[in-house]
Design an enzyme around this catalytic site. Structure first.
Site, PDB file in Angstrom:
ATOM      1  N   ASP A  11      -9.076  10.042   9.098  1.00  0.00           N
ATOM      2  CA  ASP A  11      -8.274  10.434   7.580  1.00  0.00           C
ATOM      3  C   ASP A  11      -9.060  11.493   6.631  1.00  0.00           C
ATOM      4  OD1 ASP A  11      -6.585   8.456   8.027  1.00  0.00           O
ATOM      5  OD2 ASP A  11      -7.089   7.001   6.984  1.00  0.00           O
ATOM      6  N   LYS A  38      -2.980   2.768  11.319  1.00  0.00           N
ATOM      7  CA  LYS A  38      -2.610   1.358  11.052  1.00  0.00           C
ATOM      8  C   LYS A  38      -3.577   0.202  11.587  1.00  0.00           C
ATOM      9  CE  LYS A  38       1.276   0.617   9.334  1.00  0.00           C
ATOM     10  NZ  LYS A  38       1.032   0.809   7.336  1.00  0.00           N
ATOM     11  N   GLY A 218       7.082  -6.361  -5.363  1.00  0.00           N
ATOM     12  CA  GLY A 218       6.261  -7.518  -4.925  1.00  0.00           C
ATOM     13  C   GLY A 218       6.845  -7.391  -3.310  1.00  0.00           C
ATOM     14  N   ASP A 245      -1.199  -2.524   4.685  1.00  0.00           N
ATOM     15  CA  ASP A 245      -2.437  -2.799   5.669  1.00  0.00           C
ATOM     16  C   ASP A 245      -2.853  -3.548   5.262  1.00  0.00           C
ATOM     17  OD1 ASP A 245      -0.873  -0.603   7.716  1.00  0.00           O
ATOM     18  OD2 ASP A 245      -2.777   0.085   6.801  1.00  0.00           O
TER      19      ASP A 245
END
Length: 306
Positions: A11, A38, A218, A245
Site C-alpha cells: 500500500d 484485504k 454499528g 478487515d
C-alpha cells in the site's frame, strides 16, 4: 483450521486534506509504504486476535519483506508463493476526516492457476474454514473445490463487482458485507431501509449467516432464526482503511475459539473501533491484549435482537 485465500498488497498511503477531485493536482502532507491487501489484513487480524490462520497468496520477490510482517504476527506463510511478477499494490488517499479512496492493481494476486489451487487443497480437511475476498482470481473454481472438500466458506465480496453475482454464493456459510455490497447482491439501492435489505438477503441466501457492517451505525448479524444489531463505539476516526478487515479477522478468530455470536460481535466491533483511530492498514490492526484492555473501559453496547 482457517485458510485465507487472499491478496497480499503493498500500500502507498497518502495523507491529503481532501480526496482529490477530477482535474485536480493535490499535494499530500504525508506518505507511507506498508503491507496491505484485504487478504493480508484479515490474516493479520486473525493472528493478532489469537487465532490460527494459514495464508494462501502470491507476492513479488522484491517485496518479500512483507512476509516477515505476517509471520511475526503468527500467520503461517508457508503457502505464500514468491513470483517474478510485480506484487499487487494500492494507491490510497486518506483525508483529514479519516475517509479514504483507493486505486487497486491486482498484480501477482491474479496469477493463481488450477494446478496451484489443486496443490493448496491438499492441506485441508473437511470442516476447515476457508476465508475469501475478491482481490484474487479463480474464485468460482476455488469455491467449487472447497465444496467438494466439505469446507466451511466465509466470503467478503470486496471489492464488489458484477462477477460476484455469478458466483455460487449459496455455498457460503458466512458472508461479510457492507451496506453497498449487500444492496448490490439483492438488486436494491444503498438507501433502502435496513430491515428490507436484511429480509431480501435472507430470501436470497436462506442458508447463510450474514454479518452486515454499517460503519458508524454499528453491525447487524442474521441467520435463519434471529437478527441482531450492535451499535458502533463512538470514536473519532483517523483512517478507516482496514476497519472492515480488522472486524472480519477478529470475528473469525472468535468463532475459531468457540465464542458465541454476541461476544464475537462485541470483540470484533471493539477491535475495529481501535483500528480506525490509527493510520495505515496493517499497522492499524490491534493485538488482542489492546482490545481486551479498552473493552474494560467501555460500557457494554446495547444489543437489539429480533
Amino acid at each position: 483450521m482457517l485458510f485465507n485465500y487472499g491478496s497480499v498488497n503493498i500500500d502507498h498511503v497518502y495523507r491529503v486534506p481532501h480526496l482529490v477531485r477530477p482535474g485536480e493536482t493535490l499535494t499530500s502532507h504525508g506518505y507511507r509504504q506498508v503491507l496491505g491487501g484485504k487478504g493480508a489484513n484479515q490474516s493479520l487480524a486473525v493472528a493478532r486476535a489469537g487465532g490460527q490462520v494459514t495464508h494462501w497468496g502470491r507476492l513479488g520477490q522484491h517485496d518479500r519483506w512483507a512476509l516477515e510482517t505476517l509471520a511475526s504476527a503468527g500467520v503461517n506463510t508457508v503457502h505464500i508463493e514468491l513470483t517474478a511478477e510485480p506484487s499487487g499494490h494500492a494507491v490510497i488517499q486518506v483525508d483529514d476526516h479519516g475517509e479514504n479512496a483507493i486505486i487497486l492493481h491486482p498484480g501477482a494476486n491474479h496469477g493463481f492457476t488450477d494446478a496451484r489451487l489443486d496443490a493448496l487443497m491438499t492441506s485441508v480437511q473437511p470442516g476447515d474454514w476457508l476465508l475469501l475476498q475478491n482481490e484474487c482470481n479463480a474464485l468460482e473454481r476455488l469455491i467449487n473445490r472447497a465444496v467438494a472438500r466439505e469446507l466451511n466458506i466465509a466470503f467478503n465480496p470486496a471489492p464488489m463487482g458484477a462477477s460476484i453475482l455469478r458466483l455460487p454464493l449459496e455455498q457460503c456459510r458466512l458472508l461479510f458485507l457492507n451496506r453497498g455490497e449487500a444492496a448490490a447482491l439483492v438488486g436494491r439501492e444503498d438507501e433502502d431501509d435496513l430491515d428490507g435489505l436484511l429480509t431480501a438477503l435472507r430470501q436470497r441466501l436462506p442458508g447463510s449467516e450474514v454479518v452486515l457492517t454499517l460503519g458508524g451505525d454499528g453491525v447487524c448479524y442474521q441467520d435463519d432464526a434471529r437478527r441482531l444489531h450492535l451499535p458502533a463505539h463512538p470514536v473519532e476516526a483517523v483512517d478507516t482503511t482496514a476497519a472492515g478487515d480488522t472486524f472480519i479477522g477478529y470475528f473469525m478468530a472468535a468463532r475459531q475459539q468457540g465464542q458465541a455470536i454476541v461476544p464475537a460481535l462485541r470483540l470484533a466491533s471493539a477491535a475495529a473501533a481501535l483500528c480506525v483511530q490509527r493510520e495505515g492498514a496493517a499497522p492499524s490492526i490491534p493485538v488482542v491484549s489492546e482490545v481486551t484492555e479498552v473493552t474494560r473501559d467501555w460500557d457494554a453496547l446495547p444489543l437489539d435482537e429480533s
